[in-house]
Design an enzyme around this catalytic site. Structure first.
Site, PDB file in Angstrom:
ATOM      1  N   GLY A 270     -10.935  -9.213  -2.863  1.00 19.84           N
ATOM      2  CA  GLY A 270     -10.544 -10.261  -1.917  1.00 19.84           C
ATOM      3  C   GLY A 270      -9.770 -11.411  -2.508  1.00 19.84           C
TER       4      GLY A 270
ATOM      5  NE  ARG B 281      -4.133  -1.837   1.846  1.00 20.49           N
ATOM      6  CZ  ARG B 281      -4.903  -2.407   2.743  1.00 20.49           C
ATOM      7  NH1 ARG B 281      -4.629  -2.297   4.024  1.00 20.49           N
ATOM      8  NH2 ARG B 281      -5.955  -3.091   2.379  1.00 20.49           N
TER       9      ARG B 281
ATOM     10  N   GLY C 127     -13.717  -3.892  -0.503  1.00 24.95           N
ATOM     11  CA  GLY C 127     -15.098  -3.418  -0.370  1.00 24.95           C
ATOM     12  C   GLY C 127     -15.431  -2.309  -1.357  1.00 24.95           C
TER      13      GLY C 127
ATOM     14  CE  LYS D  52     -21.704 -18.777   3.689  1.00 23.57           C
ATOM     15  NZ  LYS D  52     -21.791 -18.126   4.990  1.00 23.57           N
TER      16      LYS D  52
HETATM   17  P1  AMP Z   1     -15.511 -15.229  -1.107  1.00 20.53           P
HETATM   18  O1  AMP Z   1     -14.859 -14.532   0.055  1.00 20.53           O
HETATM   19  O2  AMP Z   1     -16.983 -15.336  -1.023  1.00 20.53           O
HETATM   20  O3  AMP Z   1     -15.025 -14.671  -2.436  1.00 20.53           O
HETATM   21  O4  AMP Z   1     -15.037 -16.743  -1.028  1.00 20.53           O
HETATM   22  C1  AMP Z   1     -13.720 -17.126  -1.222  1.00 20.53           C
HETATM   23  C2  AMP Z   1     -13.548 -18.480  -0.616  1.00 20.53           C
HETATM   24  O5  AMP Z   1     -14.446 -19.382  -1.230  1.00 20.53           O
HETATM   25  C3  AMP Z   1     -12.167 -19.054  -0.785  1.00 20.53           C
HETATM   26  O6  AMP Z   1     -11.537 -19.102   0.465  1.00 20.53           O
HETATM   27  C4  AMP Z   1     -12.425 -20.463  -1.334  1.00 20.53           C
HETATM   28  O7  AMP Z   1     -11.678 -21.447  -0.666  1.00 20.53           O
HETATM   29  C5  AMP Z   1     -13.888 -20.661  -1.073  1.00 20.53           C
HETATM   30  N1  AMP Z   1     -14.502 -21.628  -1.980  1.00 20.53           N
HETATM   31  C6  AMP Z   1     -14.498 -21.643  -3.321  1.00 20.53           C
HETATM   32  N2  AMP Z   1     -15.101 -22.742  -3.789  1.00 20.53           N
HETATM   33  C7  AMP Z   1     -15.512 -23.462  -2.732  1.00 20.53           C
HETATM   34  C8  AMP Z   1     -16.182 -24.698  -2.569  1.00 20.53           C
HETATM   35  N3  AMP Z   1     -16.555 -25.417  -3.617  1.00 20.53           N
HETATM   36  N4  AMP Z   1     -16.430 -25.131  -1.316  1.00 20.53           N
HETATM   37  C9  AMP Z   1     -16.035 -24.400  -0.263  1.00 20.53           C
HETATM   38  N5  AMP Z   1     -15.396 -23.215  -0.340  1.00 20.53           N
HETATM   39  C10 AMP Z   1     -15.137 -22.758  -1.570  1.00 20.53           C
END
Ligand code: AMP
Length: 418
Positions: free
Chosen positions: A373, A34, A396, A217
């Site tokens: 992220g 940064r 964010g 999710k």
């Molecule tokens: P997010 O912060 O929502 O972008 O999620 C990122 C995280 O999703 C990462 O740490 C991945 O390990 C996890 N991820 C991706 N695919 C899967 C999956 N099939 N099952 C569980 N976690 C997952």
């Protein structure tokens, strides 16, 4: 006004940067990305013959002085990078004298802005449910204006180069801009790059446009998915959300991550994509594991038929090809969120296939933005960050921008577009 148009000679510039760098227990910087990110802006001002007042937050001191989050800990590193001495102001709200004494080429670093509750402008020590909360909030907003006015009084010109906090209406990121006329406030280089990158995927779209949304999710990505639905030609939804879609369509997903309360939402997304003529690409096969570990046993199965004790952890080979096909010929690409549990090498193949296809498209002239992220961690893990058009620094802030929300830090300088 743009930073390149402005001549800082003889001017005092107050610059909001994001020096919220991680420190170890001895106060040593563990990652100075940064600080390096803000250097082009800071150096331009000094090279023009201006003087610099640098301000930032660090951590979440919640309106109180906390030595562990003092910016004095990074003063020497900033001085090294700028190649000149850096003065330090112990209290950012009482730096008028030091600012007044600055000569061209000199640098003053202000103490953590968030040691003052006025920076964030949220009342402290009072619950939102409290009947007196509204009055306290109003009073704090007034104090925030005063605080911003004090900071503004130190300088002739205001530069905002802190994209990471652009989605916050804080004293130093937005309110302060009210105290400068339109020719005396501007975005820094880092901020300009971020804004241009977001414009390239939301406004100046070259087609076809493929967005890849992954991660764990669907619920946390819904705002973005909805905003993109009106813009993209191809929408790849991958990662953990694959199994919410599969289950919503009546599939068996075993122990895969699955949001059972989001089935309607998933079906609605499928319907909307059809209505809008968006090519929605969902995984058909996946790599399933019998344990959440890199050494688990794995097998390739249909996303609609994951055995009871198994969980889908990565995109399967057919799916990877489908993803690559939708990416390879795109002219605009956005990637947010991995296609599997990429942190484990054995489950990183789907994300790697996406990254490789993005690199291929970029080499053929596509604009590719990777951000938000985990996709940044992912592209860095593959060592491909310099082979895509832009890797965003703002978590964010980037996500809110892609959701179509106006960022207060940018609107304060450019004027509101709404
Ligand atoms: P997010 O912060 O929502 O972008 O999620 C990122 C995280 O999703 C990462 O740490 C991945 O390990 C996890 N991820 C991706 N695919 C899967 C999956 N099939 N099952 C569980 N976690 C997952």
């Amino acid at each position: 006004m743009t930073i390149d148009q402005y001549n800082f000679n003889g001017k005092k510039a107050i610059v909001r940067v994001d020096f919220n760098v991680p420190l170890d227990e001895n106060g040593k910087i563990t990652d100075d990305t940064r600080i390096r990110g803000a250097l082009p802006t800071l150096k331009k001002i000094l090279a023009d013959g201006g003087s610099l007042i640098i301000m930032s937050h660090m951590g979440k001191p919640k309106g109180k002085v906390n030595p562990k989050m003092s910016l004095s800990q990074i003063k020497d590193t900033v001085a090294q990078y700028l190649g000149t001495e850096v003065e330090f102001a112990d209290d950012c709200a009482k730096a008028a004298q030091q600012a007044a004494e600055l000569k061209p080429g000199q640098v003053l670093l202000l103490e953590n802005l968030r040691f003052h509750p006025e920076e964030e402008g949220k009342p402290v020590g009072i619950d939102k449910e409290d009947p007196a909360y509204d009055a306290a909030k109003k009073e704090m907003k007034e104090r925030q204006k005063e605080f911003a006015k004090t900071l503004a009084s130190y300088a002739d010109v205001y530069v905002n180069d802190a994209f990471g906090t652009a989605h916050r209406r804080h004293a130093s990121t937005a309110v302060i801009a009210d105290y400068f006329d339109k020719d005396s406030k501007m975005l820094g280089y880092l901020m300009e790059k971020e804004v241009n990158a977001v414009d390239a995927i939301l406004k100046d779209i070259k087609r076809p446009f493929t967005a890849i949304m992954g991660g764990s999710k669907v619920s946390t990505k819904i705002g973005i998915i909805e905003n993109l639905m009106d813009k993209v030609d191809n929408l790849i939804l991958c990662g953990g959300m694959t199994y919410t879609f599969a289950a919503a369509k009546g599939g068996k997903v075993g122990k895969s991550i699955c949001e059972t309360d989001k089935f309607d939402l998933a079906l609605d997304i499928i319907k909307k994509a059809e209505e809008k003529g968006v090519n929605l690409v969902l995984g058909t096969d996946c790599v399933a594991a019998d344990d959440f570990s890199n050494d688990a046993n794995t097998m390739v199965v249909s996303c609609m038929d994951v055995p009871a004790e198994w969980e889908g952890v990565d995109a399967g080979p057919v799916t990877r090809e489908m993803f690559a096909d939708a990416i390879r010929d795109a002219k605009t690409i956005l990637w947010n969120g991995p296609a599997g549990v990429f942190e484990f090498d054995n489950f990183a193949g789907g994300s790697r296939a996406i990254a490789d296809a993005i690199v291929e498209a970029t080499e053929k002239g596509a604009f590719s933005l990777v951000g938000g992220g985990d996709s940044v961690a992912c592209i860095n893990k593959f060592g491909l960050a310099d082979k895509v058009s832009y890797v965003s620094t703002g978590g964010g802030a980037l996500l809110e921008a892609i959701e179509g929300k106006e960022l207060p830090g940018i609107a304060a300088i450019r004027g509101s577009e709404k």
